[in-house]
Motif scaffolding. Structure first.
Motif, PDB file in Angstrom:
ATOM      1  N   LEU A 122       0.816  -1.341  -0.070  1.00 11.82           N
ATOM      2  CA  LEU A 122      -0.151  -0.065   0.027  1.00 11.82           C
ATOM      3  C   LEU A 122       0.773   1.057   0.089  1.00 11.82           C
ATOM      4  N   CYS A 123       2.043   1.296   0.774  1.00 14.41           N
ATOM      5  CA  CYS A 123       2.756   2.532   0.812  1.00 14.41           C
ATOM      6  C   CYS A 123       3.626   2.645  -0.431  1.00 14.41           C
ATOM      7  N   SER A 124       3.709   1.463  -1.118  1.00 14.55           N
ATOM      8  CA  SER A 124       4.798   1.540  -2.554  1.00 14.55           C
ATOM      9  C   SER A 124       3.766   2.227  -3.367  1.00 14.55           C
ATOM     10  N   PHE A 125       2.391   1.918  -3.400  1.00 15.00           N
ATOM     11  CA  PHE A 125       1.713   2.727  -4.476  1.00 15.00           C
ATOM     12  C   PHE A 125       1.700   4.155  -4.355  1.00 15.00           C
ATOM     13  N   ILE A 126       1.515   4.586  -2.969  1.00 14.57           N
ATOM     14  CA  ILE A 126       1.681   6.001  -3.103  1.00 14.57           C
ATOM     15  C   ILE A 126       2.837   6.645  -3.420  1.00 14.57           C
ATOM     16  N   ALA A 127       4.102   5.877  -3.307  1.00 12.39           N
ATOM     17  CA  ALA A 127       5.260   6.073  -3.874  1.00 12.39           C
ATOM     18  C   ALA A 127       5.166   6.460  -5.377  1.00 12.39           C
ATOM     19  N   THR A 128       4.500   5.799  -5.945  1.00  9.22           N
ATOM     20  CA  THR A 128       4.643   5.998  -7.550  1.00  9.22           C
ATOM     21  C   THR A 128       4.059   7.243  -7.916  1.00  9.22           C
ATOM     22  N   LEU A 129       3.273   8.071  -7.193  1.00 11.51           N
ATOM     23  CA  LEU A 129       2.602   8.854  -7.622  1.00 11.51           C
ATOM     24  C   LEU A 129       3.653  10.341  -7.331  1.00 11.51           C
ATOM     25  N   GLY A 130       4.530  10.153  -6.801  1.00 12.08           N
ATOM     26  CA  GLY A 130       5.475  11.344  -6.498  1.00 12.08           C
ATOM     27  C   GLY A 130       5.907  11.745  -7.842  1.00 12.08           C
ATOM     28  N   PRO A 131       6.651  10.978  -8.534  1.00  6.90           N
ATOM     29  CA  PRO A 131       7.137  11.544  -9.546  1.00  6.90           C
ATOM     30  C   PRO A 131       6.145  12.007 -10.804  1.00  6.90           C
ATOM     31  N   GLN A 132       4.922  11.038 -10.585  1.00  8.36           N
ATOM     32  CA  GLN A 132       4.104  11.494 -11.561  1.00  8.36           C
ATOM     33  C   GLN A 132       3.488  12.668 -11.515  1.00  8.36           C
ATOM     34  N   THR A 133       3.416  13.237 -10.294  1.00  7.74           N
ATOM     35  CA  THR A 133       2.529  14.729 -10.119  1.00  7.74           C
ATOM     36  C   THR A 133       3.741  15.576  -9.708  1.00  7.74           C
ATOM     37  N   GLY A 134       4.802  15.315  -8.898  1.00  5.04           N
ATOM     38  CA  GLY A 134       5.687  16.305  -8.457  1.00  5.04           C
ATOM     39  C   GLY A 134       5.262  16.730  -7.052  1.00  5.04           C
ATOM     40  N   LEU A 135       4.374  16.183  -6.374  1.00  5.54           N
ATOM     41  CA  LEU A 135       3.933  16.747  -5.207  1.00  5.54           C
ATOM     42  C   LEU A 135       4.071  15.869  -4.048  1.00  5.54           C
ATOM     43  N   ARG A 136       4.243  16.220  -2.933  1.00  2.00           N
ATOM     44  CA  ARG A 136       4.195  15.624  -1.592  1.00  2.00           C
ATOM     45  C   ARG A 136       2.896  14.899  -1.450  1.00  2.00           C
ATOM     46  N   SER A 137       3.047  13.601  -0.302  1.00  4.37           N
ATOM     47  CA  SER A 137       1.972  12.912  -0.328  1.00  4.37           C
ATOM     48  C   SER A 137       0.799  13.405   0.016  1.00  4.37           C
ATOM     49  N   LEU A 138       1.069  14.611   1.161  1.00  2.00           N
ATOM     50  CA  LEU A 138      -0.173  15.064   1.580  1.00  2.00           C
ATOM     51  C   LEU A 138      -0.843  16.160   0.624  1.00  2.00           C
ATOM     52  N   MET A 139      -0.098  16.630  -0.207  1.00  2.00           N
ATOM     53  CA  MET A 139      -0.800  17.523  -1.430  1.00  2.00           C
ATOM     54  C   MET A 139      -1.517  16.651  -2.287  1.00  2.00           C
ATOM     55  N   ILE A 140      -0.905  15.574  -2.522  1.00  2.00           N
ATOM     56  CA  ILE A 140      -1.641  14.592  -3.527  1.00  2.00           C
ATOM     57  C   ILE A 140      -3.042  14.151  -2.915  1.00  2.00           C
ATOM     58  N   SER A 141      -2.944  14.013  -1.699  1.00  2.00           N
ATOM     59  CA  SER A 141      -4.373  13.462  -1.101  1.00  2.00           C
ATOM     60  C   SER A 141      -5.528  14.924  -1.406  1.00  2.00           C
ATOM     61  N   ARG A 142      -4.909  16.088  -1.644  1.00  2.00           N
ATOM     62  CA  ARG A 142      -6.157  17.117  -1.786  1.00  2.00           C
ATOM     63  C   ARG A 142      -6.922  16.711  -3.126  1.00  2.00           C
ATOM     64  N   PHE A 143      -6.365  15.814  -4.128  1.00  4.67           N
ATOM     65  CA  PHE A 143      -7.227  15.584  -5.253  1.00  4.67           C
ATOM     66  C   PHE A 143      -8.296  14.541  -4.919  1.00  4.67           C
ATOM     67  N   SER A 144      -8.256  13.967  -3.468  1.00  5.21           N
ATOM     68  CA  SER A 144      -9.187  13.037  -3.303  1.00  5.21           C
ATOM     69  C   SER A 144     -10.199  13.485  -2.202  1.00  5.21           C
ATOM     70  N   VAL A 145      -9.546  14.250  -1.233  1.00  5.24           N
ATOM     71  CA  VAL A 145     -10.423  14.860  -0.384  1.00  5.24           C
ATOM     72  C   VAL A 145     -10.406  16.349  -0.162  1.00  5.24           C
ATOM     73  N   GLY A 146      -9.927  16.819  -1.111  1.00  3.36           N
ATOM     74  CA  GLY A 146     -10.326  18.285  -1.019  1.00  3.36           C
ATOM     75  C   GLY A 146      -9.151  19.028  -0.098  1.00  3.36           C
ATOM     76  N   HIS A 147      -9.169  20.364   0.001  1.00  2.36           N
ATOM     77  CA  HIS A 147      -8.272  21.172   0.924  1.00  2.36           C
ATOM     78  C   HIS A 147      -8.437  21.136   2.416  1.00  2.36           C
ATOM     79  N   ILE A 148      -9.786  20.986   2.734  1.00  6.34           N
ATOM     80  CA  ILE A 148     -10.264  20.619   3.905  1.00  6.34           C
ATOM     81  C   ILE A 148      -9.636  19.296   4.708  1.00  6.34           C
ATOM     82  N   GLY A 149     -10.088  18.487   3.704  1.00  4.81           N
ATOM     83  CA  GLY A 149      -9.663  16.865   4.136  1.00  4.81           C
ATOM     84  C   GLY A 149      -8.154  16.909   4.123  1.00  4.81           C
ATOM     85  N   GLY A 150      -7.486  17.566   3.344  1.00  4.89           N
ATOM     86  CA  GLY A 150      -6.010  17.257   3.284  1.00  4.89           C
ATOM     87  C   GLY A 150      -5.455  18.135   4.576  1.00  4.89           C
ATOM     88  N   THR A 151      -6.087  19.191   5.150  1.00  3.25           N
ATOM     89  CA  THR A 151      -5.655  19.656   6.251  1.00  3.25           C
ATOM     90  C   THR A 151      -5.971  18.777   7.241  1.00  3.25           C
TER      91      THR A 151
END
Length: 518
Positions: A122-151
């Motif tokens: 599960l952890c390694s899947f999240i790792a694959t999104l780093g190079p694809q987005t150029g974002l940190r893990s928590l910033m990637i989560s905003r595309f799922s849960v929005g700004h408030i959820g990311g906070t």
């Protein structure tokens, strides 16, 4: 996957959020983040500029555009996590199998290998999104849960990283204090480990990778020595057999210890922080397997070592561990080498620096991710704040290492399960090229009005949290479902959190997209 074509071009123009574009003209937005930060702080600007000129990383939560990526070899990803997890902190997790859950060595090993696969994958899947987005893990989560959820996730991650850091500092301090008992106070041992962890984090991304690239070598040598000296002292893998639980109590022990093992792989909320500067065309398969092996092998290797060492029944070894002092047990194992053993024990204690570095670095990133006002303050300042907080906590709680470690790892497993499953489902179900949203508009990562509203993610997270409460088994509370397994309950909080969130999020997110379009 990373963005729709027209949006990728927008994303390459700037790695800075929309409020930055309001503060500075277009040329400044295109500039390196060190220049932007230096201008922002007026009279302090020249001093900050000097820090940045000497190699201190300026970039924080801002996206790293494709044209500013560093062509690092993907092997660095494996070595990064190899060093982070080949450390002293990982060893006592295996010890808990017997001391808290009465499991014999073979059963402890089976739990470590089995639950470890799930956590690492599960952890390694999240790792694959780093190079694809150029974002940190928590910033990637905003595309799922929005700004408030990311906070909300950012706040949880701050507490998690500080809790992990506290346990790492305590154990390192215990071990240093055990080298020459009565010479170095435990509190000072904690301070030494904490200060050693701060320097690479203060400098930033490149220094972190450079340190972690080599730190694992010493740790593995010491682990092999410990395995050998432990064998000489006499492993008794059947020593716990008469005391091991049976029936449903045994099942409860397996599930509860498995929850702690799963939690020890809980890097999902930070793992993309350390590869977001890899080129966008880096193979996701390579990133996945390099991360998986970098997590699975060292964690299992060290936890099995701990499970083996606690089976030594010689009185001196039993007395050394006492009420939970893993540092003294390791000192006893190395004692046949006399001065050489003390030297190795010192180096072993310092391996916790490698483990504590990502916790300090990512705690700072998480503080910035709480909101724009905090993101305006340089990352390295928040590293200093995190350092002060966990050092103080370690000194205050230095006599309660086992309790802190087991509780932090279990609770970590609850919320990271919610975090990971929502990002995975968002990516697979909604952001794939043929999905409803057809990719990521990466330039929107800090634009609340363009991100998901977040109601679906927050509600699904609450449903997952309810599952965790129903299935958790901790000193302070045992949920009603957990109580049905064994006489004392079984910790199945992360499994229920994952399941409840995994079922509810796609349904709620589909409705959210239908009514809001984002």
């Amino acid at each position: 996957m990373t963005a729709m074509p027209e949006d990728r071009e927008k994303g390459m123009k700037s790695g800075f959020p929309s409020h930055e574009r309001d503060l500075f003209d277009d040329d400044d937005v295109k500039a390196a983040p060190d220049k932007v930060i230096a201008r922002r702080f007026g009279v302090l600007g020249p001093y900050l500029a000097k820090l940045f000129d000497h190699g201190v990383e300026a970039r924080g939560v801002e996206r790293c555009p494709e044209d500013q990526r560093e062509d690092q070899h993907f092997w660095n990803n494996l070595l990064m996590w190899w060093s982070v997890n080949a450390c002293l902190t990982t060893v006592p997790i295996g010890i808990l199998a017997q001391t808290l859950f009465t499991l014999t060595f073979p059963h402890a090993v089976a739990c470590i290998l089995t639950f470890g696969v799930i956590g690492a994958a599960l952890c390694s899947f999240i790792a694959t999104l780093g190079p694809q987005t150029g974002l940190r893990s928590l910033m990637i989560s905003r595309f799922s849960v929005g700004h408030i959820g990311g906070t909300i996730f950012s706040g949880l991650n701050i507490l998690t990283q500080l809790g992990f850091a506290t346990s790492a500092v305590i154990l390192g301090g215990q071990t240093l204090a055990a080298i020459n008992p009565g010479t170095l106070p435990l509190a000072w041992g904690c301070v030494i480990i904490a200060v050693g962890s701060l320097v690479p984090c203060f400098v930033g991304y490149n220094m972190v990778h450079y340190y972690e690239k080599y730190a694992w070598v010493i740790a593995y040598f010491i682990f092999i020595v410990l395995y050998a000296l432990g064998g000489k002292a006499g492993y008794d893998i059947g020593a716990q057999k008469a005391l091991e639980n049976s029936g449903t109590d045994y099942v409860a022990s397996v599930l509860s210890f498995g929850s702690i093992v799963y939690g020890s792989f809980g890097w999902g909320a930070v793992v993309a922080d350390y590869n977001c500067k890899l080129p966008v065309n880096t193979s996701p398969h390579k990133v996945f397997w390099m991360t998986f092996l970098g997590l699975y092998i060292p964690i299992c290797f060290a936890e099995i070592l701990g499970a083996a060492l606690i089976t030594i029944t010689a009185p001196a070894y039993v007395a050394a561990y006492g009420d939970g002092n893993a540092g003294q047990l390791l000192a006893q194992v190395l004692s046949p080498w006399k001065g050489g053993g003390k030297f190795l024990l010192t180096l072993l204690a310092l391996t916790n620096v490698a483990n504590n570095i990502p916790q300090t670095y990512s705690a700072a990133i998480s503080i910035q991710a709480l909101g724009r006002p905090l993101a305006l303050i340089p990352r390295f300042f928040w590293c200093l704040v995190a350092f002060a907080l966990y050092t103080t906590a370690a000194i205050v709680g230095r006599e309660h290492f086992s309790l802190i470690l087991s509780n932090v790892l279990s609770v970590l497993g609850y919320w990271t399960s919610i975090f990971v499953i929502m990002i995975l489902e968002e990516h697979v179900l909604f952001r794939r090229p043929s999905g409803r949203l057809r990719g990521y508009n990466l330039d929107d990562y800090d634009s609340p009005t363009k991100l998901p509203l977040g109601l679906a993610g927050i509600l699904a997270g609450c449903i997952g949290a309810a599952g965790a409460v129903l299935g958790m088994s901790q000193v302070y509370y045992t949920g009603p479902i957990a109580r049905t397994i064994g006489s004392s309950g079984a910790d199945i909080g992360w499994e229920l959190a994952l399941s409840f969130t995994g079922v509810s999020f796609p349904l709620l997110r589909t409705l959210e997209i239908r009514f809001t379009g984002r």
